[in-house]
Design an enzyme around this catalytic site. Structure first.
Site, PDB file in Angstrom:
ATOM      1  N   ASN A   1     -67.117  -1.059 -59.838  1.00  0.00           N
ATOM      2  CA  ASN A   1     -66.131  -1.124 -60.934  1.00  0.00           C
ATOM      3  C   ASN A   1     -66.816  -1.583 -62.221  1.00  0.00           C
ATOM      4  O   ASN A   1     -68.005  -1.865 -62.234  1.00  0.00           O
ATOM      5  CB  ASN A   1     -64.960  -2.036 -60.541  1.00  0.00           C
ATOM      6  CG  ASN A   1     -65.436  -3.443 -60.249  1.00  0.00           C
ATOM      7  OD1 ASN A   1     -65.934  -4.132 -61.131  1.00  0.00           O
ATOM      8  ND2 ASN A   1     -65.300  -3.871 -59.001  1.00  0.00           N
TER       9      ASN A   1
ATOM     10  N   LYS B   1     -49.971 -13.538 -56.657  1.00  0.00           N
ATOM     11  CA  LYS B   1     -51.332 -13.722 -56.117  1.00  0.00           C
ATOM     12  C   LYS B   1     -51.606 -15.186 -55.761  1.00  0.00           C
ATOM     13  O   LYS B   1     -52.254 -15.481 -54.764  1.00  0.00           O
ATOM     14  CB  LYS B   1     -52.364 -13.260 -57.154  1.00  0.00           C
ATOM     15  CG  LYS B   1     -53.022 -11.957 -56.744  1.00  0.00           C
ATOM     16  CD  LYS B   1     -53.864 -11.341 -57.799  1.00  0.00           C
ATOM     17  CE  LYS B   1     -53.684  -9.832 -57.681  1.00  0.00           C
ATOM     18  NZ  LYS B   1     -54.402  -9.094 -58.693  1.00  0.00           N
TER      19      LYS B   1
ATOM     20  N   ASP C   1     -62.059  -3.800 -53.258  1.00  0.00           N
ATOM     21  CA  ASP C   1     -61.075  -4.053 -52.193  1.00  0.00           C
ATOM     22  C   ASP C   1     -61.438  -3.325 -50.900  1.00  0.00           C
ATOM     23  O   ASP C   1     -61.083  -3.765 -49.826  1.00  0.00           O
ATOM     24  CB  ASP C   1     -59.686  -3.617 -52.661  1.00  0.00           C
ATOM     25  CG  ASP C   1     -59.152  -4.546 -53.721  1.00  0.00           C
ATOM     26  OD1 ASP C   1     -59.226  -5.770 -53.509  1.00  0.00           O
ATOM     27  OD2 ASP C   1     -58.700  -4.063 -54.778  1.00  0.00           O
TER      28      ASP C   1
ATOM     29  N   PHE D   1     -58.913 -15.266 -60.225  1.00  0.00           N
ATOM     30  CA  PHE D   1     -58.577 -14.491 -61.412  1.00  0.00           C
ATOM     31  C   PHE D   1     -57.617 -13.389 -60.992  1.00  0.00           C
ATOM     32  O   PHE D   1     -57.645 -12.936 -59.845  1.00  0.00           O
ATOM     33  CB  PHE D   1     -59.845 -13.866 -62.025  1.00  0.00           C
ATOM     34  CG  PHE D   1     -60.519 -14.787 -62.997  1.00  0.00           C
ATOM     35  CD1 PHE D   1     -61.149 -15.940 -62.553  1.00  0.00           C
ATOM     36  CD2 PHE D   1     -60.517 -14.515 -64.359  1.00  0.00           C
ATOM     37  CE1 PHE D   1     -61.761 -16.807 -63.444  1.00  0.00           C
ATOM     38  CE2 PHE D   1     -61.128 -15.369 -65.260  1.00  0.00           C
ATOM     39  CZ  PHE D   1     -61.748 -16.516 -64.801  1.00  0.00           C
TER      40      PHE D   1
ATOM     41  N   LYS E   1     -79.512   9.685 -46.855  1.00  0.00           N
ATOM     42  CA  LYS E   1     -78.872  10.320 -48.012  1.00  0.00           C
ATOM     43  C   LYS E   1     -78.054  11.533 -47.547  1.00  0.00           C
ATOM     44  O   LYS E   1     -78.565  12.378 -46.788  1.00  0.00           O
ATOM     45  CB  LYS E   1     -79.948  10.759 -49.010  1.00  0.00           C
ATOM     46  CG  LYS E   1     -79.360  11.285 -50.287  1.00  0.00           C
ATOM     47  CD  LYS E   1     -80.427  11.701 -51.274  1.00  0.00           C
ATOM     48  CE  LYS E   1     -79.774  12.413 -52.437  1.00  0.00           C
ATOM     49  NZ  LYS E   1     -80.710  13.136 -53.260  1.00  0.00           N
TER      50      LYS E   1
ATOM     51  N   LYS F   1     -52.690 -15.736 -52.014  1.00  0.00           N
ATOM     52  CA  LYS F   1     -54.078 -16.122 -51.715  1.00  0.00           C
ATOM     53  C   LYS F   1     -54.195 -17.607 -51.362  1.00  0.00           C
ATOM     54  O   LYS F   1     -55.176 -18.025 -50.764  1.00  0.00           O
ATOM     55  CB  LYS F   1     -54.972 -15.821 -52.910  1.00  0.00           C
ATOM     56  CG  LYS F   1     -54.839 -14.381 -53.408  1.00  0.00           C
ATOM     57  CD  LYS F   1     -56.143 -13.652 -53.399  1.00  0.00           C
ATOM     58  CE  LYS F   1     -55.974 -12.241 -53.946  1.00  0.00           C
ATOM     59  NZ  LYS F   1     -57.195 -11.471 -53.872  1.00  0.00           N
TER      60      LYS F   1
ATOM     61  N   PRO G   1     -63.373  -8.076 -46.909  1.00  0.00           N
ATOM     62  CA  PRO G   1     -62.810  -9.428 -46.768  1.00  0.00           C
ATOM     63  C   PRO G   1     -62.294  -9.906 -48.120  1.00  0.00           C
ATOM     64  O   PRO G   1     -62.873  -9.570 -49.154  1.00  0.00           O
ATOM     65  CB  PRO G   1     -64.007 -10.272 -46.322  1.00  0.00           C
ATOM     66  CG  PRO G   1     -65.211  -9.508 -46.763  1.00  0.00           C
ATOM     67  CD  PRO G   1     -64.825  -8.049 -46.721  1.00  0.00           C
ATOM     68  N   ASP G   2     -61.217 -10.661 -48.128  1.00  0.00           N
ATOM     69  CA  ASP G   2     -60.736 -11.260 -49.378  1.00  0.00           C
ATOM     70  C   ASP G   2     -61.393 -12.637 -49.491  1.00  0.00           C
ATOM     71  O   ASP G   2     -61.000 -13.587 -48.800  1.00  0.00           O
ATOM     72  CB  ASP G   2     -59.205 -11.361 -49.369  1.00  0.00           C
ATOM     73  CG  ASP G   2     -58.682 -11.745 -50.747  1.00  0.00           C
ATOM     74  OD1 ASP G   2     -59.309 -12.633 -51.387  1.00  0.00           O
ATOM     75  OD2 ASP G   2     -57.680 -11.168 -51.183  1.00  0.00           O
ATOM     76  N   ILE G   3     -62.379 -12.727 -50.341  1.00  0.00           N
ATOM     77  CA  ILE G   3     -63.190 -13.947 -50.424  1.00  0.00           C
ATOM     78  C   ILE G   3     -62.336 -15.117 -50.924  1.00  0.00           C
ATOM     79  O   ILE G   3     -62.356 -16.207 -50.354  1.00  0.00           O
ATOM     80  CB  ILE G   3     -64.405 -13.705 -51.346  1.00  0.00           C
ATOM     81  CG1 ILE G   3     -65.244 -12.562 -50.771  1.00  0.00           C
ATOM     82  CG2 ILE G   3     -65.233 -14.975 -51.521  1.00  0.00           C
ATOM     83  CD1 ILE G   3     -66.299 -12.007 -51.686  1.00  0.00           C
TER      84      ILE G   3
HETATM   85  N1  CTP Z   1     -60.906 -11.378 -54.722  1.00  0.00           N
HETATM   86  C1  CTP Z   1     -61.785 -11.742 -53.721  1.00  0.00           C
HETATM   87  N2  CTP Z   1     -62.066 -10.865 -52.725  1.00  0.00           N
HETATM   88  C2  CTP Z   1     -61.505  -9.641 -52.702  1.00  0.00           C
HETATM   89  C3  CTP Z   1     -60.603  -9.264 -53.713  1.00  0.00           C
HETATM   90  C4  CTP Z   1     -60.352 -10.158 -54.718  1.00  0.00           C
HETATM   91  O1  CTP Z   1     -62.319 -12.857 -53.757  1.00  0.00           O
HETATM   92  N3  CTP Z   1     -61.780  -8.819 -51.731  1.00  0.00           N
HETATM   93  C5  CTP Z   1     -60.587 -12.366 -55.747  1.00  0.00           C
HETATM   94  C6  CTP Z   1     -61.108 -12.052 -57.134  1.00  0.00           C
HETATM   95  O2  CTP Z   1     -62.369 -12.655 -57.336  1.00  0.00           O
HETATM   96  C7  CTP Z   1     -60.051 -12.669 -58.025  1.00  0.00           C
HETATM   97  C8  CTP Z   1     -58.766 -12.523 -57.205  1.00  0.00           C
HETATM   98  O3  CTP Z   1     -59.195 -12.349 -55.873  1.00  0.00           O
HETATM   99  O4  CTP Z   1     -60.257 -14.046 -58.202  1.00  0.00           O
HETATM  100  C9  CTP Z   1     -57.873 -11.412 -57.591  1.00  0.00           C
HETATM  101  O5  CTP Z   1     -58.553 -10.207 -57.725  1.00  0.00           O
HETATM  102  P1  CTP Z   1     -57.784  -8.874 -58.129  1.00  0.00           P
HETATM  103  O6  CTP Z   1     -58.738  -7.751 -58.067  1.00  0.00           O
HETATM  104  O7  CTP Z   1     -57.032  -9.095 -59.399  1.00  0.00           O
HETATM  105  O8  CTP Z   1     -56.709  -8.783 -56.992  1.00  0.00           O
HETATM  106  P2  CTP Z   1     -56.694  -8.145 -55.596  1.00  0.00           P
HETATM  107  O9  CTP Z   1     -56.596  -9.213 -54.577  1.00  0.00           O
HETATM  108  O10 CTP Z   1     -57.826  -7.200 -55.422  1.00  0.00           O
HETATM  109  O11 CTP Z   1     -55.304  -7.373 -55.622  1.00  0.00           O
HETATM  110  P3  CTP Z   1     -54.923  -6.012 -56.367  1.00  0.00           P
HETATM  111  O12 CTP Z   1     -56.176  -5.201 -56.451  1.00  0.00           O
HETATM  112  O13 CTP Z   1     -53.881  -5.424 -55.499  1.00  0.00           O
HETATM  113  O14 CTP Z   1     -54.369  -6.417 -57.695  1.00  0.00           O
END
Ligand code: CTP
Length: 396
Positions: free
Chosen positions: A208, A336, A274, A322, A284, A340, A302-304
């Site tokens: 991204n 969120k 995500d 954030f 390749k 979270k 994983p959602d860190i």
């Molecule tokens: N984050 C994380 N790990 C992930 C996704 C997000 O640690 N896999 C953390 C980001 O660093 C940020 C927060 O979660 O602090 C929110 O990130 P954001 O991209 O806005 O939200 P998402 O959880 O990805 O939800 P969405 O994409 O549906 O808005």
């Protein structure tokens, strides 16, 4: 020895705020000397400034007594920092051109010390191509800026051009003098920053537009506040901040692995992908006319932030996330915070029109369980300093 600051007060309605700044600086034990431009004297009097600084005020270039006591060259060098409040369009234009036709501009040209400008002017004047050209030139010349902020102006218009508040200018001065209070002394702070890269094959990836600037600015602010900082960074093109432990990672899985450990504060500023590519290959992927185009399958990353927010003996005392949103920013941020399980969400609008991704400024809302604070448009470094102060207050 006490630090000293030379204030150059320019001629604008915001000049009155310089009086409050002097009070704040004196409260920090900083010696303040001041120069008033001729126009500044229309807004504040030398007597009111002198009463607060407790030092002689300088107004004229060719003043025999002043030159014998302390000439303009010495005035510009016997100080640790020069601060221009307010920096008017005219003063900045003179500086950008190297003009020296009064005491203020001569002193600014003669100095070998750091110079901080707090611009203040009408929004059209600030946005004018000539002013923006001068700002760019001055930044290139190594001049520091604080503000301007966005807001209501004395002239009734709205937009960027309002001078930074005295406390913000004080913060910028303390940063440059390296006298900022060490509000996070002894604290271990973990920060994630930048994008992640999710491999498709050994030469291709999904990622991204995150530049990492906000996360890096937070790492610097936390370091300046005395913290022991670990910055886990996705691939960015930024220089590593000095005196910060930087761990470079590529994927979300790598980032999570690098975030293990015991911290007092965790700030997840990274734009973590995500999804990862579930059918990534270790060779390749070749294209050929008789092969169908590849179809990527995705798996959840994983959602860190959510993992680091989970209750347990290792959970940091303050966990900050954030929320990068393109619509209904506050609603999504509140959701969120709950989903979270973190303590604070810094919510920002990242729709393409906001210019946040890759830009220098950020307009954020601080969402906690108790409410929402709307911050004005600030540089990413000022957002970082404010966030660190907020976290420190929450810790104490
Ligand atoms: N984050 C994380 N790990 C992930 C996704 C997000 O640690 N896999 C953390 C980001 O660093 C940020 C927060 O979660 O602090 C929110 O990130 P954001 O991209 O806005 O939200 P998402 O959880 O990805 O939800 P969405 O994409 O549906 O808005």
């Amino acid at each position: 020895m006490a630090h000293s600051v030379l204030l150059i007060i320019g001629g604008g309605i915001a000049a009155y705020k310089s009086l409050e700044l002097i009070r704040l600086l004196k409260g920090r034990g900083i010696v303040v000397r001041a120069i008033l431009t001729k126009a500044a004297e229309e807004f504040v009097t030398p007597l009111s400034v002198a009463s607060l600084t407790g030092t002689k005020i300088h107004t004229q270039l060719f003043n025999l007594t002043d030159e014998i006591e302390m000439g303009h060259i010495e005035l510009s060098r016997s100080t640790d920092l020069l601060v221009v409040v307010p920096a008017t369009a005219d003063l900045m234009a003179k500086m950008a051109q190297g003009l020296a036709n009064d005491l203020a501009s001569t002193t600014l040209l003669a100095t070998d010390k750091k110079v901080l400008l707090a611009p203040a002017m009408n929004v059209r004047m600030w946005l004018h191509a000539a002013t923006q050209r001068n700002v760019a030139q001055l930044k290139q010349d190594g001049i520091f800026f604080v503000g301007p902020n966005e807001g209501e102006m004395a002239c009734g218009e709205f937009g960027p051009g309002r001078m930074a508040e005295p406390v913000e200018i004080l913060g910028a001065i303390e940063k440059l003098l390296n006298t900022a209070p060490k509000v996070l002394a002894g604290k271990r702070v973990l920060i994630t920053a930048g994008p992640t890269r999710e491999a498709i094959d050994p030469v291709r990836y999904i990622s991204n537009y995150s530049s990492g600037k906000q996360g890096y600015a937070i790492a610097e602010a936390a370091r300046d506040a005395g913290a022991d900082v670990t910055l886990v960074s996705g691939p960015v093109s930024l220089a590593e901040p000095e005196s910060v432990k930087v761990v470079h990672v590529q994927s979300a899985d790598d980032m999570l692995a690098a975030c293990q450990g015991q911290y007092d504060v965790v700030i997840c500023a990274a734009a973590v992908a995500d999804w990862k590519v579930a059918n990534a290959t270790d060779h390749k992927i070749k294209k050929s006319a008789d092969q169908p185009v590849p179809i990527l399958a995705f798996a959840q990353n994983p959602d860190i932030l959510a993992q680091l927010s989970q209750d347990g003996p290792k959970r940091a005392k303050v966990v900050v996330g954030f929320a990068a949103e393109t619509d209904r920013v506050i609603d999504h941020a509140k959701a969120k915070l709950t989903k979270k399980g973190c303590d604070l969400i810094v919510a920002n609008d990242v729709s393409p029109a906001s210019g946040v991704f890759g830009g220098e400024r950020n307009t954020v809302h601080l969402v906690s369980k108790t409410g929402v604070e709307d911050w004005p448009s600030l540089s990413k470094s000022d957002v970082a300093t404010r966030l660190v102060a907020h976290i420190a207050a929450q810790l104490s």
